[in-house]
Design an enzyme around this catalytic site. Sequence first.
Site, PDB file in Angstrom:
ATOM      1  CE  LYS A  87      -4.333   1.182   2.359  1.00 46.64           C
ATOM      2  NZ  LYS A  87      -5.010   1.059   3.665  1.00 46.64           N
TER       3      LYS A  87
HETATM    4  O1  G3P Z   1      -7.945   1.942   4.807  1.00 47.24           O
HETATM    5  C1  G3P Z   1      -7.897   3.236   5.282  1.00 47.24           C
HETATM    6  C2  G3P Z   1      -9.230   3.904   5.462  1.00 47.24           C
HETATM    7  O2  G3P Z   1     -10.245   2.977   5.394  1.00 47.24           O
HETATM    8  C3  G3P Z   1      -9.274   4.792   6.661  1.00 47.24           C
HETATM    9  O3  G3P Z   1     -10.558   4.974   7.187  1.00 47.24           O
HETATM   10  O4  G3P Z   1     -12.059   5.664   9.019  1.00 47.24           O
HETATM   11  O5  G3P Z   1      -9.619   6.250   9.132  1.00 47.24           O
HETATM   12  O6  G3P Z   1     -11.113   7.382   7.510  1.00 47.24           O
HETATM   13  P1  G3P Z   1     -10.840   6.133   8.263  1.00 47.24           P
END
Ligand code: G3P
Length: 222
Positions: A87
């Site tokens: 990633k």
């Molecule tokens: O994979 C990363 C992404 O899903 C992050 O999510 O909830 O931290 O905005 P969030």
Amino acid sequence: MKFFIDTADLDEIKTALDWGCLAGVTTNPSLYSRIGGKLEDFEDHMTKIANLCEGLPVSAESTATTAEGMIEEGRHLASLAPNIVVKLPIGAAGLEATHALKADGVNVNMTLIFSAPQALLAAAAGARYVSPFVGRFDDIGDNGIDQLATIVQCVKNYYTPDQCEIITASVRTPQHVTEAALLGADIATVPLGALEKCLKHPLTDQGLAQFEADWKKVTGQA
Ligand code: G3P
């Protein structure tokens, strides 16, 4: 639509695996920090997740800041297990590293995507997955699903899922999952809490209670 789980927690991954509907795992530095992860354990932990998931794609994020660093770290992460996807964040360094890693046969998931041009550049550089974030748009008063719609349409105009799949990321609610599926996003990566909410419906609970009550009449327990 395929479901990935967005976590670095082994128990949460095991729970979702037991459900039989898990198609992959995504992690990031914040998720690893959230489980109390230590630098010296990082590679071992990513290997454990990859082995637990037996062939399902597991995204492990590079924290390098230069193209050279991302290529080196990406090659190393990919060598830990055959199902590890590297990633990388969108940016000039990330694009350069994506191009080089693809030439090595390493799959890249390009993250922190917030616009269609970012997604198109990532796909053009050879990213196997692009991860547009939904919830973080909602956090700033924008509409993440509207932004996702634009990205899905632009990417699908040029790429098949065999070339580049769209991982809807930053998913917070069952409504995000529904909307992503309506738009034709290939994948949703969802935290366990939101996945559990996706399972629930009050009419399901009500129907189950009714079945149980009626079955007690059948068995003479009522
Ligand atoms: O994979 C990363 C992404 O899903 C992050 O999510 O909830 O931290 O905005 P969030």
